[in-house]
Design a protein around this motif. Structure first.
Motif, PDB file in Angstrom:
ATOM      1  N   LYS A   9       0.751  -1.090  -0.016  1.00  0.00           N
ATOM      2  CA  LYS A   9      -0.061  -0.049   0.021  1.00  0.00           C
ATOM      3  C   LYS A   9       0.859   1.366  -0.025  1.00  0.00           C
ATOM      4  CE  LYS A   9      -4.344  -1.897   1.997  1.00  0.00           C
ATOM      5  NZ  LYS A   9      -5.001  -1.418   0.686  1.00  0.00           N
ATOM      6  N   LEU A  10       1.916   1.065   0.825  1.00  0.00           N
ATOM      7  CA  LEU A  10       2.918   2.396   0.709  1.00  0.00           C
ATOM      8  C   LEU A  10       3.680   2.623  -0.713  1.00  0.00           C
ATOM      9  CD1 LEU A  10       4.922   2.022   4.084  1.00  0.00           C
ATOM     10  CD2 LEU A  10       2.820   3.256   3.536  1.00  0.00           C
ATOM     11  N   LEU A  11       3.834   1.557  -1.416  1.00  0.00           N
ATOM     12  CA  LEU A  11       4.368   1.565  -2.501  1.00  0.00           C
ATOM     13  C   LEU A  11       3.107   2.102  -3.582  1.00  0.00           C
ATOM     14  CD1 LEU A  11       6.700  -1.690  -2.661  1.00  0.00           C
ATOM     15  CD2 LEU A  11       7.421   0.757  -2.534  1.00  0.00           C
ATOM     16  N   GLN A  12       2.119   1.755  -3.503  1.00  0.00           N
ATOM     17  CA  GLN A  12       1.217   2.524  -4.303  1.00  0.00           C
ATOM     18  C   GLN A  12       1.295   3.789  -4.342  1.00  0.00           C
ATOM     19  OE1 GLN A  12      -2.826   1.030  -3.798  1.00  0.00           O
ATOM     20  NE2 GLN A  12      -2.323  -1.073  -3.211  1.00  0.00           N
ATOM     21  N   LEU A  13       1.621   4.553  -3.124  1.00  0.00           N
ATOM     22  CA  LEU A  13       1.860   5.939  -2.971  1.00  0.00           C
ATOM     23  C   LEU A  13       3.062   6.476  -3.833  1.00  0.00           C
ATOM     24  CD1 LEU A  13       0.788   6.333   0.761  1.00  0.00           C
ATOM     25  CD2 LEU A  13      -0.726   6.194  -1.312  1.00  0.00           C
ATOM     26  N   ASN A  16       8.787   5.094  -6.644  1.00  0.00           N
ATOM     27  CA  ASN A  16      10.251   5.574  -6.970  1.00  0.00           C
ATOM     28  C   ASN A  16      10.907   5.849  -5.734  1.00  0.00           C
ATOM     29  OD1 ASN A  16      12.322   6.357  -8.610  1.00  0.00           O
ATOM     30  ND2 ASN A  16      11.564   8.448  -8.636  1.00  0.00           N
ATOM     31  N   VAL A  17      11.255   4.980  -4.688  1.00  0.00           N
ATOM     32  CA  VAL A  17      11.899   5.147  -3.570  1.00  0.00           C
ATOM     33  C   VAL A  17      12.965   4.160  -3.453  1.00  0.00           C
ATOM     34  CG1 VAL A  17       9.892   6.013  -2.492  1.00  0.00           C
ATOM     35  CG2 VAL A  17      10.005   3.847  -2.260  1.00  0.00           C
ATOM     36  N   GLU A  18      13.956   4.136  -2.466  1.00  0.00           N
ATOM     37  CA  GLU A  18      14.943   3.427  -2.424  1.00  0.00           C
ATOM     38  C   GLU A  18      14.451   2.215  -1.504  1.00  0.00           C
ATOM     39  OE1 GLU A  18      18.943   3.399   0.543  1.00  0.00           O
ATOM     40  OE2 GLU A  18      18.642   4.882  -0.662  1.00  0.00           O
ATOM     41  N   ASP A  19      14.764   0.908  -1.747  1.00  0.00           N
ATOM     42  CA  ASP A  19      14.269  -0.165  -1.258  1.00  0.00           C
ATOM     43  C   ASP A  19      13.994  -0.207   0.403  1.00  0.00           C
ATOM     44  OD1 ASP A  19      12.821  -2.432  -0.995  1.00  0.00           O
ATOM     45  OD2 ASP A  19      14.651  -3.753  -0.906  1.00  0.00           O
ATOM     46  N   PHE A  20      13.086  -0.472   1.015  1.00  0.00           N
ATOM     47  CA  PHE A  20      12.970  -0.539   2.572  1.00  0.00           C
ATOM     48  C   PHE A  20      12.340  -1.922   2.930  1.00  0.00           C
ATOM     49  CE2 PHE A  20       9.111   1.259   0.681  1.00  0.00           C
ATOM     50  CZ  PHE A  20       8.326   0.694   1.749  1.00  0.00           C
ATOM     51  N   SER A  21      12.442  -2.203   4.082  1.00  0.00           N
ATOM     52  CA  SER A  21      11.500  -3.290   4.785  1.00  0.00           C
ATOM     53  C   SER A  21      10.773  -2.655   5.905  1.00  0.00           C
ATOM     54  CB  SER A  21      12.640  -4.172   5.630  1.00  0.00           C
ATOM     55  OG  SER A  21      13.571  -3.415   6.463  1.00  0.00           O
ATOM     56  N   PHE A  64       7.000   6.052   6.309  1.00  0.00           N
ATOM     57  CA  PHE A  64       7.198   6.006   5.031  1.00  0.00           C
ATOM     58  C   PHE A  64       8.030   7.345   4.651  1.00  0.00           C
ATOM     59  CE2 PHE A  64       5.819   5.872   0.405  1.00  0.00           C
ATOM     60  CZ  PHE A  64       6.995   4.879   0.077  1.00  0.00           C
ATOM     61  N   ALA A  65       7.231   8.399   4.981  1.00  0.00           N
ATOM     62  CA  ALA A  65       7.610   9.839   4.881  1.00  0.00           C
ATOM     63  C   ALA A  65       9.100   9.933   5.313  1.00  0.00           C
ATOM     64  CB  ALA A  65       6.613  10.790   5.384  1.00  0.00           C
ATOM     65  N   HIS A  66       9.401   9.423   6.447  1.00  0.00           N
ATOM     66  CA  HIS A  66      10.713   9.417   7.182  1.00  0.00           C
ATOM     67  C   HIS A  66      11.649   9.041   6.138  1.00  0.00           C
ATOM     68  CE1 HIS A  66      10.260  11.640  10.841  1.00  0.00           C
ATOM     69  NE2 HIS A  66       9.473  10.564  11.133  1.00  0.00           N
ATOM     70  N   HIS A  67      11.343   7.862   5.458  1.00  0.00           N
ATOM     71  CA  HIS A  67      12.353   7.094   4.655  1.00  0.00           C
ATOM     72  C   HIS A  67      12.418   7.821   3.309  1.00  0.00           C
ATOM     73  CE1 HIS A  67      14.135   3.582   2.281  1.00  0.00           C
ATOM     74  NE2 HIS A  67      12.927   3.966   1.504  1.00  0.00           N
ATOM     75  N   ILE A  68      11.322   8.340   2.668  1.00  0.00           N
ATOM     76  CA  ILE A  68      11.551   9.300   1.510  1.00  0.00           C
ATOM     77  C   ILE A  68      12.262  10.609   2.054  1.00  0.00           C
ATOM     78  CG2 ILE A  68      10.140  10.649  -0.072  1.00  0.00           C
ATOM     79  CD1 ILE A  68       7.828   8.717   0.299  1.00  0.00           C
ATOM     80  N   HIS A  69      11.999  11.055   2.961  1.00  0.00           N
ATOM     81  CA  HIS A  69      12.628  12.434   3.386  1.00  0.00           C
ATOM     82  C   HIS A  69      14.223  11.925   3.564  1.00  0.00           C
ATOM     83  CE1 HIS A  69      13.416  15.765   6.398  1.00  0.00           C
ATOM     84  NE2 HIS A  69      13.858  16.081   5.289  1.00  0.00           N
ATOM     85  N   PHE A  70      14.682  10.975   4.225  1.00  0.00           N
ATOM     86  CA  PHE A  70      15.920  10.643   4.462  1.00  0.00           C
ATOM     87  C   PHE A  70      16.517  10.166   3.262  1.00  0.00           C
ATOM     88  CE2 PHE A  70      19.512   7.495   5.714  1.00  0.00           C
ATOM     89  CZ  PHE A  70      19.880   8.400   6.723  1.00  0.00           C
ATOM     90  N   THR A  71      16.157   9.397   2.388  1.00  0.00           N
ATOM     91  CA  THR A  71      17.049   8.685   1.269  1.00  0.00           C
ATOM     92  C   THR A  71      16.720   9.830   0.051  1.00  0.00           C
ATOM     93  OG1 THR A  71      14.839   7.679   0.700  1.00  0.00           O
ATOM     94  CG2 THR A  71      16.375   6.570   2.199  1.00  0.00           C
TER      95      THR A  71
END
Length: 263
Positions: A9-13, A16-21, A64-71
């Protein structure tokens, strides 16, 4: 909903992000509902904190927003993770999630929230904006009156009205620029900083359409940045060096005063 489904569901948003678990801790936490580990690119959700999927998804989007922000940031992210840029990313993801049916916004669907929000916006935020915009008109009148009597306007602001100069200047700009009170005073202040009329009207429309202040701030910040990552990093380097230089000057003065007082 399991952790694989939440990640999808997060990837639906944003794919185009670095892979995460994404992992469910299987625990209940009194401190946080979730957390992001930047070094390992892990989103941890304390799934036993939730009895409903919707708040769980909200927490997952937050992390997920933290992940996008950080990467995704060309600059190193400071220890202060909840910056305006972060909130801009988070709010944009939430809007996207609502549009795609990934997340349900209770503020838009719950009758009590809808009624309360309408009352606050119409009877307080908008009316407050109207009053303060009109105060800007009166301050312009005060400028003319001060000129007639050879009085310094700032002195009238300071001693007569006991109003800060910054607030007075903002109110005058809000009136002069004819900013709509519909967006509320805080957002009117933000709009008053935008000098170019077309840009200001574009942002004003974005507010009316539902964008948050943090989304707008993030957008404006991106516009003012160099598009080239190297140039951006160089600018940041120069900024840090200037800060270090100024701090060293202050430190030198403090040390000199300490040594003087010791003698």
């Amino acid at each position: 909903m399991n952790q694989e489904q939440v990640k999808e569901k997060l990837l639906q948003l944003n794919r185009n992000v670095e892979d995460f678990s994404l992992l469910f801790s299987g625990k209940k936490s009194r401190k946080v509902n979730g957390l992001y580990k930047p070094d390992s690119r892990e989103i941890i959700i304390h799934n036993r904190n939730f009895n409903d999927d919707n708040p769980l998804i909200y927490t997952a989007i937050h992390e997920f927003a933290h992940h996008i922000h950080f990467t995704g940031s060309p600059l190193p992210i400071s220890s202060r993770a909840h910056t305006k840029e972060f909130w801009g990313i988070f709010h944009s993801l939430l809007f996207n999630a609502e549009e795609k049916g990934v997340y349900v916004n209770i503020f838009e669907t719950n009758k009590e929230f809808i009624e309360l929000t309408g009352e606050i916006k119409n009877n307080y935020l908008s009316k407050n904006g109207e009053l303060l915009k009109d105060l800007g008109r009166l301050l312009i009148k005060a400028i003319k009156l001060c000129e007639e009597h050879s009085i310094i306007f700032n002195d009238y602001i300071d001693r007569g009205l006991k109003l800060s100069k910054a607030t007075a200047n903002t109110l005058i700009k809000i009136h002069t620029m004819d900013i709509t009170p519909e967006v509320g005073f805080d957002n009117m202040k933000l709009l008053s900083r935008i000098k170019v009329r077309n840009e200001r009207e574009e942002i004003e429309k974005a507010f009316i359409d539902g964008d948050t202040a943090d989304m707008i701030e993030a957008r404006l910040s991106k516009r003012s940045r160099p598009k080239n990552s190297i140039e951006l990093l160089k600018n940041e380097k120069h900024r840090i060096l200037r800060t270090i230089e100024n701090l060293n000057k202050k430190l030198k003065i403090i040390n000199e005063k300490i040594n003087y007082l010791k003698t």
